[in-house]
Scaffold this active site. Structure first.
Site, PDB file in Angstrom:
ATOM      1  N   VAL A  21       7.254 -18.144 -16.192  1.00  0.00           N
ATOM      2  CA  VAL A  21       6.832 -19.477 -16.363  1.00  0.00           C
ATOM      3  C   VAL A  21       6.193 -19.689 -17.587  1.00  0.00           C
ATOM      4  O   VAL A  21       6.405 -20.579 -18.420  1.00  0.00           O
ATOM      5  CB  VAL A  21       5.797 -19.785 -15.212  1.00  0.00           C
ATOM      6  CG1 VAL A  21       5.177 -21.172 -15.611  1.00  0.00           C
ATOM      7  CG2 VAL A  21       6.614 -20.016 -13.904  1.00  0.00           C
ATOM      8  N   VAL A  22       5.078 -19.024 -18.072  1.00  0.00           N
ATOM      9  CA  VAL A  22       4.440 -19.185 -19.219  1.00  0.00           C
ATOM     10  C   VAL A  22       5.314 -18.789 -20.251  1.00  0.00           C
ATOM     11  O   VAL A  22       5.278 -19.943 -21.313  1.00  0.00           O
ATOM     12  CB  VAL A  22       3.383 -18.179 -19.258  1.00  0.00           C
ATOM     13  CG1 VAL A  22       2.374 -18.356 -20.613  1.00  0.00           C
ATOM     14  CG2 VAL A  22       2.325 -18.365 -18.059  1.00  0.00           C
ATOM     15  N   ASP A 126       9.016 -12.255   4.054  1.00  0.00           N
ATOM     16  CA  ASP A 126       9.579 -12.686   5.303  1.00  0.00           C
ATOM     17  C   ASP A 126      11.344 -13.018   5.056  1.00  0.00           C
ATOM     18  O   ASP A 126      11.965 -12.961   5.785  1.00  0.00           O
ATOM     19  CB  ASP A 126       9.011 -13.621   5.973  1.00  0.00           C
ATOM     20  CG  ASP A 126       7.671 -12.994   6.540  1.00  0.00           C
ATOM     21  OD1 ASP A 126       7.430 -11.899   6.487  1.00  0.00           O
ATOM     22  OD2 ASP A 126       6.964 -14.014   6.980  1.00  0.00           O
ATOM     23  N   ARG A 161      10.016  13.740  17.886  1.00  0.00           N
ATOM     24  CA  ARG A 161       9.470  12.932  18.767  1.00  0.00           C
ATOM     25  C   ARG A 161      10.002  11.560  18.728  1.00  0.00           C
ATOM     26  O   ARG A 161      11.030  11.389  17.853  1.00  0.00           O
ATOM     27  CB  ARG A 161       7.980  12.699  17.905  1.00  0.00           C
ATOM     28  CG  ARG A 161       6.839  13.636  18.365  1.00  0.00           C
ATOM     29  CD  ARG A 161       5.625  13.490  17.410  1.00  0.00           C
ATOM     30  NE  ARG A 161       4.772  14.424  18.159  1.00  0.00           N
ATOM     31  CZ  ARG A 161       3.587  14.601  17.206  1.00  0.00           C
ATOM     32  NH1 ARG A 161       3.451  14.418  16.006  1.00  0.00           N
ATOM     33  NH2 ARG A 161       2.829  15.700  17.789  1.00  0.00           N
ATOM     34  N   MET A 168       6.295  -5.824   9.118  1.00  0.00           N
ATOM     35  CA  MET A 168       5.894  -7.345   9.028  1.00  0.00           C
ATOM     36  C   MET A 168       7.139  -8.204   9.383  1.00  0.00           C
ATOM     37  O   MET A 168       8.354  -7.859   9.229  1.00  0.00           O
ATOM     38  CB  MET A 168       5.307  -7.580   7.799  1.00  0.00           C
ATOM     39  CG  MET A 168       3.878  -7.349   7.610  1.00  0.00           C
ATOM     40  SD  MET A 168       3.113  -7.990   5.967  1.00  0.00           S
ATOM     41  CE  MET A 168       1.439  -8.016   6.647  1.00  0.00           C
ATOM     42  N   GLU A 186      17.567   4.044  15.301  1.00  0.00           N
ATOM     43  CA  GLU A 186      18.194   3.795  16.367  1.00  0.00           C
ATOM     44  C   GLU A 186      18.069   2.612  17.151  1.00  0.00           C
ATOM     45  O   GLU A 186      19.116   2.237  17.900  1.00  0.00           O
ATOM     46  CB  GLU A 186      17.808   5.031  17.590  1.00  0.00           C
ATOM     47  CG  GLU A 186      18.218   6.523  17.199  1.00  0.00           C
ATOM     48  CD  GLU A 186      17.495   7.032  16.017  1.00  0.00           C
ATOM     49  OE1 GLU A 186      16.468   6.514  15.441  1.00  0.00           O
ATOM     50  OE2 GLU A 186      18.146   8.197  15.550  1.00  0.00           O
TER      51      GLU A 186
HETATM   52  O1  F6P Z   1       4.368 -14.422   5.328  1.00  0.00           O
HETATM   53  C1  F6P Z   1       4.105 -13.299   4.931  1.00  0.00           C
HETATM   54  C2  F6P Z   1       3.354 -12.110   5.776  1.00  0.00           C
HETATM   55  O2  F6P Z   1       3.200 -11.115   5.046  1.00  0.00           O
HETATM   56  C3  F6P Z   1       3.876 -12.128   7.058  1.00  0.00           C
HETATM   57  O3  F6P Z   1       5.191 -11.069   7.286  1.00  0.00           O
HETATM   58  C4  F6P Z   1       2.784 -11.704   7.981  1.00  0.00           C
HETATM   59  O4  F6P Z   1       2.944 -12.043   9.402  1.00  0.00           O
HETATM   60  C5  F6P Z   1       1.571 -12.490   7.404  1.00  0.00           C
HETATM   61  O5  F6P Z   1       2.040 -12.891   6.156  1.00  0.00           O
HETATM   62  C6  F6P Z   1       0.414 -12.042   7.418  1.00  0.00           C
HETATM   63  O6  F6P Z   1      -0.697 -12.672   6.858  1.00  0.00           O
HETATM   64  P1  F6P Z   1      -1.819 -12.548   6.418  1.00  0.00           P
HETATM   65  O7  F6P Z   1      -2.044 -11.427   5.313  1.00  0.00           O
HETATM   66  O8  F6P Z   1      -2.554 -13.761   6.335  1.00  0.00           O
HETATM   67  O9  F6P Z   1      -2.437 -11.676   7.779  1.00  0.00           O
END
Ligand code: F6P
Length: 317
Positions: A21-22, A126, A161, A168, A186
């Site tokens: 951007v900069v 995400d 195991r 996330m 799996e």
């Molecule tokens: O939206 C990105 C994210 O990393 C999600 O995967 C996760 O649920 C959330 O943010 C975690 O948020 P925080 O860091 O505020 O706990």
């Protein structure tokens, strides 16, 4: 247009965005103000001047040099009015917002309701921004999680195991699905799909009777907790289980080449279209060509297609 502002959320690739951007703005003859701590900084006037030199040596760094924060104040009228005051007092002619759904919703509100010229850069691990095939940060998160899963596989095999690994993804199984396929796991439990713990346990018992000795099952945090799944499997199958929660390591670390390149391209394009008078848009790619879509569309819920990936994971198990 003389001066633009940039604010970011947190994921790998944000510093590559700021750098692009900069430097793109400098070429266009624009001044850049870095807004610290996201929308909180916009409300408080927490701002620093960013010039060509200020963004040297940051392309490889995770996190964001501007810092960030969740802003509940920005969801109030009083907060937004303070943010508008900051924009006016600092003579900011346009704003670039790099973040996920929450940030892009804030960006859309500023543009649509308060006529602030704003361009969004989709950035979240995400990968759940509607109309956007790839957000910045998702590729790094998948690779960070995959690296951990490869290591877990070593110990899972050695000790015979079952490991349940939580990744996330609050409402979106993007990371879970990719690491499950790339890591040869799996099974995978996803927010987008119903799961049946009895079925998973039956599969384990049957495969165990044929001599299979270790498993890695991925759980997206938004659907279930690794500890619960692990306890259930151990109770039903009688086999030894362990659980691992990968957590925030997935949001940090050196951005992959893919994320750095995406950041460089998205940010350069964002500056160009902002200067050309576009607003209330989110940058994206269409067949590898840079383009933009309305923020109103980008902030809608995304329908993610999981079935093809899921079927392939089960075929290859
Ligand atoms: O939206 C990105 C994210 O990393 C999600 O995967 C996760 O649920 C959330 O943010 C975690 O948020 P925080 O860091 O505020 O706990």
């Amino acid at each position: 247009m003389k001066k633009i502002g940039i604010l970011t959320r947190d994921c790998a690739g944000m510093n590559a965005v700021i750098r692009s951007v900069v430097r793109s703005a400098c070429i266009e003859g624009l001044e850049v103000l870095g807004i610290r701590r996201g929308f909180e900084g916009l409300i408080d006037g927490d701002i620093q001047v960013l010039n060509h030199r200020a963004v040297s040596g940051i392309i490889n760094l995770g996190g964001t040099i501007l810092k960030t924060a969740r802003s509940t104040r920005f969801r109030t009228k009083a907060g937004i009015l303070k943010a508008l005051k900051t924009i006016k007092e600092n003579k900011i002619d346009g704003l670039i917002v790099a973040g996920g759904n929450g940030s892009l919703t804030g960006a859309h509100q500023l543009a649509a309701q308060y006529s602030v010229p704003v361009i969004g850069i989709p950035s979240t691990i995400d990968n759940d921004v509607n109309g956007v095939a790839m957000t910045i940060g998702a590729d790094t998160a998948v690779n960070v999680a995959l690296d951990a899963i490869d290591k877990i596989r070593d110990t899972a095999t050695s000790l015979e195991r079952i490991f349940v690994v939580e990744v996330m993804g609050r409402d979106c199984g993007y990371i879970a699905l990719r690491v499950a396929l790339a890591g040869g796991c799996e099974d995978v439990i996803l927010p987008e799909k119903r799961f049946n713990i009895k079925k998973i346990c039956n599969e384990i018992v049957q495969a165990n009777s044929r001599g299979k000795i270790s498993w890695i099952i991925i759980v997206a945090e938004g659907k279930a907790k690794a500890i619960d799944v692990s306890k259930d499997i151990s109770k039903v199958t009688g086999l030894e289980t362990r659980e691992v929660v990968l957590g925030h390591i997935q949001r940090g670390g050196r951005p992959t080449a893919y994320d750095r390149i995406l950041a460089a391209r998205y940010a350069n394009y964002a500056v160009k279209i902002l200067k050309d008078g576009e607003s209330d848009k989110c940058v994206t790619l269409n067949n590898d060509k840079l383009t933009s879509i309305p923020l109103a569309l980008a902030t809608q819920p995304k329908d993610s297609e999981v079935n093809d990936y899921y079927k392939l994971i089960k075929i290859l198990t």
